[in-house]
Design an enzyme around this catalytic site. Structure first.
Site, PDB file in Angstrom:
ATOM      1  N   GLY A   1      -7.216   0.669   0.156  1.00 34.43           N
ATOM      2  CA  GLY A   1      -6.501   0.875   1.476  1.00 34.43           C
ATOM      3  C   GLY A   1      -5.499   2.144   1.328  1.00 34.43           C
ATOM      4  O   GLY A   1      -5.054   2.700   2.482  1.00 34.43           O
TER       5      GLY A   1
ATOM      6  N   ASP B   1      -0.820   1.831   0.236  1.00 28.33           N
ATOM      7  CA  ASP B   1      -0.777   1.631   1.668  1.00 28.33           C
ATOM      8  C   ASP B   1       0.394   0.695   2.120  1.00 28.33           C
ATOM      9  O   ASP B   1       1.090   1.140   2.941  1.00 28.33           O
ATOM     10  CB  ASP B   1      -2.007   0.969   2.176  1.00 28.33           C
ATOM     11  CG  ASP B   1      -2.463  -0.410   1.515  1.00 28.33           C
ATOM     12  OD1 ASP B   1      -1.879  -0.757   0.655  1.00 28.33           O
ATOM     13  OD2 ASP B   1      -3.538  -0.663   1.641  1.00 28.33           O
TER      14      ASP B   1
ATOM     15  N   ASP C   1       3.659  -6.001   0.584  1.00 22.57           N
ATOM     16  CA  ASP C   1       3.514  -7.201   1.477  1.00 22.57           C
ATOM     17  C   ASP C   1       4.356  -8.360   0.583  1.00 22.57           C
ATOM     18  O   ASP C   1       5.570  -8.093   0.466  1.00 22.57           O
ATOM     19  CB  ASP C   1       2.070  -7.577   1.653  1.00 22.57           C
ATOM     20  CG  ASP C   1       1.870  -8.827   2.479  1.00 22.57           C
ATOM     21  OD1 ASP C   1       2.716  -8.740   3.385  1.00 22.57           O
ATOM     22  OD2 ASP C   1       1.034  -9.716   2.328  1.00 22.57           O
TER      23      ASP C   1
ATOM     24  N   LYS D   1       6.760  -4.640   4.352  1.00 25.19           N
ATOM     25  CA  LYS D   1       6.882  -5.715   5.198  1.00 25.19           C
ATOM     26  C   LYS D   1       7.723  -6.626   4.374  1.00 25.19           C
ATOM     27  O   LYS D   1       7.267  -7.616   3.758  1.00 25.19           O
ATOM     28  CB  LYS D   1       5.633  -6.515   5.401  1.00 25.19           C
ATOM     29  CG  LYS D   1       4.546  -5.802   6.491  1.00 25.19           C
ATOM     30  CD  LYS D   1       3.749  -6.967   6.818  1.00 25.19           C
ATOM     31  CE  LYS D   1       2.587  -7.130   6.076  1.00 25.19           C
ATOM     32  NZ  LYS D   1       1.149  -7.606   6.705  1.00 25.19           N
TER      33      LYS D   1
ATOM     34  N   PHE E   1       0.092  -8.375  10.970  1.00 26.92           N
ATOM     35  CA  PHE E   1      -1.350  -7.894  10.097  1.00 26.92           C
ATOM     36  C   PHE E   1      -1.707  -6.580  10.852  1.00 26.92           C
ATOM     37  O   PHE E   1      -1.768  -6.437  12.213  1.00 26.92           O
ATOM     38  CB  PHE E   1      -2.462  -8.941  10.182  1.00 26.92           C
ATOM     39  CG  PHE E   1      -3.373  -8.483   9.297  1.00 26.92           C
ATOM     40  CD1 PHE E   1      -3.204  -8.761   7.802  1.00 26.92           C
ATOM     41  CD2 PHE E   1      -4.444  -7.885   9.738  1.00 26.92           C
ATOM     42  CE1 PHE E   1      -4.351  -8.417   6.910  1.00 26.92           C
ATOM     43  CE2 PHE E   1      -5.591  -7.289   8.641  1.00 26.92           C
ATOM     44  CZ  PHE E   1      -5.400  -7.697   7.416  1.00 26.92           C
TER      45      PHE E   1
ATOM     46  N   ARG F   1     -10.515   1.132   9.174  1.00 25.97           N
ATOM     47  CA  ARG F   1      -9.798   2.003   8.082  1.00 25.97           C
ATOM     48  C   ARG F   1      -9.761   3.355   8.825  1.00 25.97           C
ATOM     49  O   ARG F   1      -8.677   4.126   8.451  1.00 25.97           O
ATOM     50  CB  ARG F   1     -10.536   2.172   6.778  1.00 25.97           C
ATOM     51  CG  ARG F   1     -10.575   0.970   5.929  1.00 25.97           C
ATOM     52  CD  ARG F   1     -11.089   0.907   4.718  1.00 25.97           C
ATOM     53  NE  ARG F   1     -11.338  -0.066   3.983  1.00 25.97           N
ATOM     54  CZ  ARG F   1     -10.292  -0.923   3.176  1.00 25.97           C
ATOM     55  NH1 ARG F   1      -9.195  -0.463   3.121  1.00 25.97           N
ATOM     56  NH2 ARG F   1     -10.987  -1.832   2.492  1.00 25.97           N
TER      57      ARG F   1
HETATM   58  P1  5GP Z   1       0.816  -7.893  -1.938  1.00 30.76           P
HETATM   59  O1  5GP Z   1       0.318  -7.867  -3.269  1.00 30.76           O
HETATM   60  O2  5GP Z   1       1.926  -7.079  -1.767  1.00 30.76           O
HETATM   61  O3  5GP Z   1       0.845  -9.040  -1.342  1.00 30.76           O
HETATM   62  O4  5GP Z   1      -0.532  -7.136  -1.252  1.00 30.76           O
HETATM   63  C1  5GP Z   1      -0.530  -5.942  -0.913  1.00 30.76           C
HETATM   64  C2  5GP Z   1      -2.044  -5.731  -0.269  1.00 30.76           C
HETATM   65  O5  5GP Z   1      -2.428  -6.712   0.428  1.00 30.76           O
HETATM   66  C3  5GP Z   1      -2.075  -4.258   0.008  1.00 30.76           C
HETATM   67  O6  5GP Z   1      -2.508  -3.454  -0.545  1.00 30.76           O
HETATM   68  C4  5GP Z   1      -3.165  -4.376   1.220  1.00 30.76           C
HETATM   69  O7  5GP Z   1      -4.315  -4.144   0.924  1.00 30.76           O
HETATM   70  C5  5GP Z   1      -3.097  -6.061   1.734  1.00 30.76           C
HETATM   71  N1  5GP Z   1      -2.105  -6.268   2.789  1.00 30.76           N
HETATM   72  C6  5GP Z   1      -1.191  -6.875   2.789  1.00 30.76           C
HETATM   73  N2  5GP Z   1      -0.374  -6.662   4.216  1.00 30.76           N
HETATM   74  C7  5GP Z   1      -1.532  -6.157   4.916  1.00 30.76           C
HETATM   75  C8  5GP Z   1      -1.825  -5.796   6.342  1.00 30.76           C
HETATM   76  O8  5GP Z   1      -0.836  -6.200   7.109  1.00 30.76           O
HETATM   77  N3  5GP Z   1      -2.921  -5.276   6.736  1.00 30.76           N
HETATM   78  C9  5GP Z   1      -3.934  -5.083   5.848  1.00 30.76           C
HETATM   79  N4  5GP Z   1      -4.918  -4.520   6.258  1.00 30.76           N
HETATM   80  N5  5GP Z   1      -3.915  -5.338   4.502  1.00 30.76           N
HETATM   81  C10 5GP Z   1      -2.572  -6.019   4.184  1.00 30.76           C
END
Ligand code: 5GP
Length: 185
Positions: A52, A108, A111, A139, A160, A173
């Site tokens: 990402g 990127d 979340d 987020k 998302f 992407r």
């Molecule tokens: P975390 O471990 O913080 O939950 O996840 C991070 C990863 O989840 C990011 O690097 C990304 O790849 C994916 N991710 C989280 N939110 C989104 C989103 O809104 N869109 C996309 N495309 N990927 C997301």
């Protein structure tokens, strides 16, 4: 499905642009200047978490004018149910000795925060001179673990999002902006 219909369906899922190409460009210019100012003369290693963050790394690395190196890492995190931390499996590792560098992880989006929390714990064990995280998007409403990036370029609601490196099933992407994905269509 014919080609035109497939393309139409593909485009319909791009609900609306939430961050424009120009806004991203300006924010990255500023972030590059901040890195220039705070790391000048020190060995910097930018580590991009694939896939990402590849577009963000490409632009951020070119907004930095002081000497810096880049490296890539690919990880997979495993969690069960509501577990707040999991095991990070490194699918592709950084090929440098981190004890020689001030490391900046380039991500990127933050979340739940789980991936970066685990990645940072893993990188810290390798004794970098310092460790900071720069994330294009955040987020905060989605956070499950206590993790905050040192620098966030844009804070967004719980959408998302796709584009500028972020995918949906590996598509989108290459969009030059960040858009909300429409899963209803
Ligand atoms: P975390 O471990 O913080 O939950 O996840 C991070 C990863 O989840 C990011 O690097 C990304 O790849 C994916 N991710 C989280 N939110 C989104 C989103 O809104 N869109 C996309 N495309 N990927 C997301």
């Amino acid at each position: 499905m014919n080609k035109e219909l497939a393309i139409q369906k593909y485009n319909e899922k791009i609900k609306r642009v939430i961050i424009t190409e120009e806004e991203i460009k300006q924010a990255i210019k500023k972030a590059g200047e901040e890195i220039d100012a705070s790391y000048d003369g020190r060995p910097i290693l930018l580590i991009s978490i694939l896939n990402g963050a590849y577009v963000f790394l490409s632009d951020l690395s070119r907004a930095i004018t002081v000497p810096s190196e880049i490296a890539f890492m690919r990880v997979k995190s495993y969690y069960q149910g509501t577990e707040s931390s999991g095991k990070v499996t490194v699918l592709m590792d950084v090929d440098r000795d981190l004890s020689n560098y001030h490391v900046i992880v380039v991500e990127d989006i933050v979340d739940t925060g789980r991936t970066l929390k685990d990645v940072c714990a893993l990188l810290k064990e390798r004794n970098p001179l310092s460790l900071k995280v720069v994330a294009l998007l955040d987020k905060p409403d989605r956070r499950i673990v206590d993790f905050n990036a040192d620098k966030v370029l844009f804070t967004i609601p719980d959408f998302f999002v796709i584009g500028y490196g972020l995918d949906c099933d590996e598509y989108y992407r290459n969009l030059p902006y960040i858009a909300e994905y429409d899963s209803s269509k």
